[in-house]
Write a protein that holds these residues in place. Sequence first.
Motif, PDB file in Angstrom:
ATOM      1  N   VAL A   1      -2.472   3.532   1.717  1.00 48.24           N
ATOM      2  CA  VAL A   1      -2.422   4.090   0.290  1.00 48.24           C
ATOM      3  C   VAL A   1      -2.883   5.548   0.576  1.00 48.24           C
ATOM      4  O   VAL A   1      -2.357   6.470  -0.049  1.00 48.24           O
ATOM      5  CB  VAL A   1      -3.489   3.647  -0.564  1.00 48.24           C
ATOM      6  CG1 VAL A   1      -3.611   4.211  -1.911  1.00 48.24           C
ATOM      7  CG2 VAL A   1      -3.142   2.047  -0.781  1.00 48.24           C
ATOM      8  N   ILE A   2      -3.793   5.981   1.450  1.00 50.87           N
ATOM      9  CA  ILE A   2      -4.274   7.336   1.351  1.00 50.87           C
ATOM     10  C   ILE A   2      -3.449   8.247   2.208  1.00 50.87           C
ATOM     11  O   ILE A   2      -2.864   9.349   1.724  1.00 50.87           O
ATOM     12  CB  ILE A   2      -5.743   7.303   2.370  1.00 50.87           C
ATOM     13  CG1 ILE A   2      -6.780   6.536   1.587  1.00 50.87           C
ATOM     14  CG2 ILE A   2      -6.087   8.922   2.562  1.00 50.87           C
ATOM     15  CD1 ILE A   2      -7.999   6.388   2.244  1.00 50.87           C
ATOM     16  N   ARG A   3      -2.749   7.571   3.128  1.00 52.59           N
ATOM     17  CA  ARG A   3      -1.730   8.347   4.011  1.00 52.59           C
ATOM     18  C   ARG A   3      -0.372   8.546   3.131  1.00 52.59           C
ATOM     19  O   ARG A   3      -0.049   9.972   3.097  1.00 52.59           O
ATOM     20  CB  ARG A   3      -1.380   7.781   5.068  1.00 52.59           C
ATOM     21  CG  ARG A   3      -0.391   8.364   6.041  1.00 52.59           C
ATOM     22  CD  ARG A   3       0.048   7.370   7.223  1.00 52.59           C
ATOM     23  NE  ARG A   3       0.434   6.392   6.895  1.00 52.59           N
ATOM     24  CZ  ARG A   3       1.891   6.021   6.847  1.00 52.59           C
ATOM     25  NH1 ARG A   3       2.695   6.971   6.632  1.00 52.59           N
ATOM     26  NH2 ARG A   3       2.214   4.759   6.352  1.00 52.59           N
ATOM     27  N   SER A   4      -0.016   7.647   2.607  1.00 48.49           N
ATOM     28  CA  SER A   4       1.253   7.901   1.571  1.00 48.49           C
ATOM     29  C   SER A   4       1.259   8.815   0.523  1.00 48.49           C
ATOM     30  O   SER A   4       1.966   9.221  -0.142  1.00 48.49           O
ATOM     31  CB  SER A   4       1.922   6.614   1.350  1.00 48.49           C
ATOM     32  OG  SER A   4       1.060   5.698   0.745  1.00 48.49           O
ATOM     33  N   SER A   5      -0.326   8.905   0.095  1.00 47.86           N
ATOM     34  CA  SER A   5      -0.411   9.399  -1.207  1.00 47.86           C
ATOM     35  C   SER A   5      -0.745  11.014  -0.926  1.00 47.86           C
ATOM     36  O   SER A   5      -1.092  11.501  -1.626  1.00 47.86           O
ATOM     37  CB  SER A   5      -1.434   9.127  -1.979  1.00 47.86           C
ATOM     38  OG  SER A   5      -2.835   9.121  -1.624  1.00 47.86           O
ATOM     39  N   VAL A   6      -0.723  11.194   0.330  1.00 48.09           N
ATOM     40  CA  VAL A   6      -1.212  12.345   0.990  1.00 48.09           C
ATOM     41  C   VAL A   6      -2.812  13.065   0.361  1.00 48.09           C
ATOM     42  O   VAL A   6      -2.680  14.002  -0.097  1.00 48.09           O
ATOM     43  CB  VAL A   6      -0.220  13.621   0.776  1.00 48.09           C
ATOM     44  CG1 VAL A   6      -0.574  14.927   1.926  1.00 48.09           C
ATOM     45  CG2 VAL A   6       1.152  12.933   0.834  1.00 48.09           C
ATOM     46  N   GLY A   7      -3.670  12.119   0.187  1.00 51.94           N
ATOM     47  CA  GLY A   7      -4.661  12.380  -0.361  1.00 51.94           C
ATOM     48  C   GLY A   7      -4.648  12.512  -1.904  1.00 51.94           C
ATOM     49  O   GLY A   7      -6.065  13.051  -2.473  1.00 51.94           O
ATOM     50  N   CYS A   8      -3.641  12.427  -2.614  1.00 48.83           N
ATOM     51  CA  CYS A   8      -3.537  12.466  -4.116  1.00 48.83           C
ATOM     52  C   CYS A   8      -4.421  11.361  -4.700  1.00 48.83           C
ATOM     53  O   CYS A   8      -5.039  11.421  -6.035  1.00 48.83           O
ATOM     54  CB  CYS A   8      -2.208  12.153  -4.632  1.00 48.83           C
ATOM     55  SG  CYS A   8      -1.049  13.787  -4.274  1.00 48.83           S
ATOM     56  N   LEU A   9      -4.934  10.350  -4.007  1.00 47.57           N
ATOM     57  CA  LEU A   9      -5.745   9.243  -4.545  1.00 47.57           C
ATOM     58  C   LEU A   9      -7.119  10.036  -5.030  1.00 47.57           C
ATOM     59  O   LEU A   9      -7.639   9.596  -6.112  1.00 47.57           O
ATOM     60  CB  LEU A   9      -5.975   8.193  -3.423  1.00 47.57           C
ATOM     61  CG  LEU A   9      -7.215   7.513  -3.839  1.00 47.57           C
ATOM     62  CD1 LEU A   9      -7.156   6.372  -4.936  1.00 47.57           C
ATOM     63  CD2 LEU A   9      -7.784   6.506  -2.484  1.00 47.57           C
ATOM     64  N   PHE A  10      -7.462  11.054  -4.497  1.00 47.76           N
ATOM     65  CA  PHE A  10      -8.841  11.537  -4.769  1.00 47.76           C
ATOM     66  C   PHE A  10      -8.897  12.428  -5.894  1.00 47.76           C
ATOM     67  O   PHE A  10      -9.983  12.511  -6.500  1.00 47.76           O
ATOM     68  CB  PHE A  10      -9.298  12.326  -3.425  1.00 47.76           C
ATOM     69  CG  PHE A  10      -9.173  11.578  -2.144  1.00 47.76           C
ATOM     70  CD1 PHE A  10      -9.614  10.162  -1.900  1.00 47.76           C
ATOM     71  CD2 PHE A  10      -8.643  12.059  -1.013  1.00 47.76           C
ATOM     72  CE1 PHE A  10      -9.782   9.586  -0.763  1.00 47.76           C
ATOM     73  CE2 PHE A  10      -8.453  11.413   0.063  1.00 47.76           C
ATOM     74  CZ  PHE A  10      -9.153   9.931   0.220  1.00 47.76           C
TER      75      PHE A  10
ATOM     76  N   PRO B   1       0.778  -1.193  -0.013  1.00 48.33           N
ATOM     77  CA  PRO B   1       0.025   0.117   0.065  1.00 48.33           C
ATOM     78  C   PRO B   1       0.683   1.268  -0.035  1.00 48.33           C
ATOM     79  O   PRO B   1       0.496   2.110  -0.441  1.00 48.33           O
ATOM     80  CB  PRO B   1      -0.725  -0.078   1.304  1.00 48.33           C
ATOM     81  CG  PRO B   1      -0.807  -1.693   1.645  1.00 48.33           C
ATOM     82  CD  PRO B   1       0.240  -2.001   1.009  1.00 48.33           C
ATOM     83  N   GLY B   2       2.164   1.281   0.604  1.00 54.43           N
ATOM     84  CA  GLY B   2       2.732   2.567   0.724  1.00 54.43           C
ATOM     85  C   GLY B   2       3.196   2.628  -0.601  1.00 54.43           C
ATOM     86  O   GLY B   2       3.385   3.892  -1.069  1.00 54.43           O
ATOM     87  N   ASN B   3       3.559   1.770  -1.292  1.00 50.67           N
ATOM     88  CA  ASN B   3       4.352   1.974  -2.668  1.00 50.67           C
ATOM     89  C   ASN B   3       3.047   2.497  -3.629  1.00 50.67           C
ATOM     90  O   ASN B   3       3.366   3.519  -4.535  1.00 50.67           O
ATOM     91  CB  ASN B   3       4.874   0.822  -3.370  1.00 50.67           C
ATOM     92  CG  ASN B   3       6.261   0.621  -3.172  1.00 50.67           C
ATOM     93  OD1 ASN B   3       6.965   1.670  -2.598  1.00 50.67           O
ATOM     94  ND2 ASN B   3       6.851  -0.663  -3.591  1.00 50.67           N
ATOM     95  N   LEU B   4       1.889   2.184  -3.568  1.00 58.74           N
ATOM     96  CA  LEU B   4       0.924   2.386  -4.274  1.00 58.74           C
ATOM     97  C   LEU B   4       0.605   4.087  -3.983  1.00 58.74           C
ATOM     98  O   LEU B   4       0.347   4.824  -5.060  1.00 58.74           O
ATOM     99  CB  LEU B   4      -0.471   1.712  -4.002  1.00 58.74           C
ATOM    100  CG  LEU B   4      -1.719   1.957  -5.119  1.00 58.74           C
ATOM    101  CD1 LEU B   4      -1.487   2.176  -6.371  1.00 58.74           C
ATOM    102  CD2 LEU B   4      -2.758   0.991  -4.594  1.00 58.74           C
ATOM    103  N   GLY B   5       0.682   4.558  -2.822  1.00 58.73           N
ATOM    104  CA  GLY B   5       0.440   5.757  -2.516  1.00 58.73           C
ATOM    105  C   GLY B   5       1.500   6.741  -2.853  1.00 58.73           C
ATOM    106  O   GLY B   5       1.183   7.653  -3.315  1.00 58.73           O
ATOM    107  N   ALA B   6       2.725   6.310  -2.989  1.00 60.40           N
ATOM    108  CA  ALA B   6       3.861   6.927  -3.362  1.00 60.40           C
ATOM    109  C   ALA B   6       3.711   6.993  -4.798  1.00 60.40           C
ATOM    110  O   ALA B   6       4.035   8.246  -5.388  1.00 60.40           O
ATOM    111  CB  ALA B   6       4.944   6.305  -3.066  1.00 60.40           C
TER     112      ALA B   6
END
Length: 255
Positions: free
Chosen positions: A150-159, A118-123
């Motif tokens: 995923v949400i945390r490591s993407s800093v919300g970029c997922l949205f 998940p951390g890799n996907l978020g990054a």
Amino acid sequence: MLIESFQNEKVKYITKLLTDNRFRKKANVFAVEGQQENERAQKFGFEAIEFFICENIFQKELPQGKIYLVSDKVYEKIAYRGSSEGIIGIYKTKTADLSSFIPKENSTIIVVEGVEKPGNLGAILRSCEAFGIDALIVSDGKTDFYNPNVIRSSVGCLFGMQVFQAENQQTLEFLNKTGYHIYTTIMDETSKDLYTRDFKRKSAVIFGTEHSGLSDFWIGKGKNTLIPMSGSIDSLNLSNAVAITCYETLRQKRI
């Protein structure tokens, strides 16, 4: 009313959302922790159901919607990051079908096959958003987009990203149908440096798993491409390799 007991049903509910992937998927909701992450979720149209807020930590104006106030100790228990920022929002999940994506003429897509961490996907999401990638396809994926990591490591970029899940065959058919030039990150005698590839045109770069690279499915499906390196190591962390590639696509488009 202030929730102070760990045995409160709402506390048990949010704890399960944060720790149980199957429960989260079945409920079709997910939790978002942190001020920036919640702001991005709302900015990009995710529907908030309720918020859990610790007023001793959260210093901003309360969001609109159903709010549950919790004590410091309860918040520390339910928060994925301990006592940080004082807000957790619960939102409805969104699903998007790959067929709904209409690419631009010079569109760039990143495809990651079988990503597990998940951390890799978020990054990866963070790099894609930062460098203007039009969509991310998780092909044969094993990671839940709405995993808290995923949400945390993407800093919300997922949205704010267009993100899709698809099988390898479906992904390939979509890329061919919509006219993408496919670049596969496979190292062999035909591979050429990333910087020699033309990313000003419609392009898709395919990355494999963290441990074993691309599967045999992708052999012969695109032009083999590698990131040139001068050190003794012959590979990079997946999220780092994606970040370098994303930057190169943006650099070429700005020349």
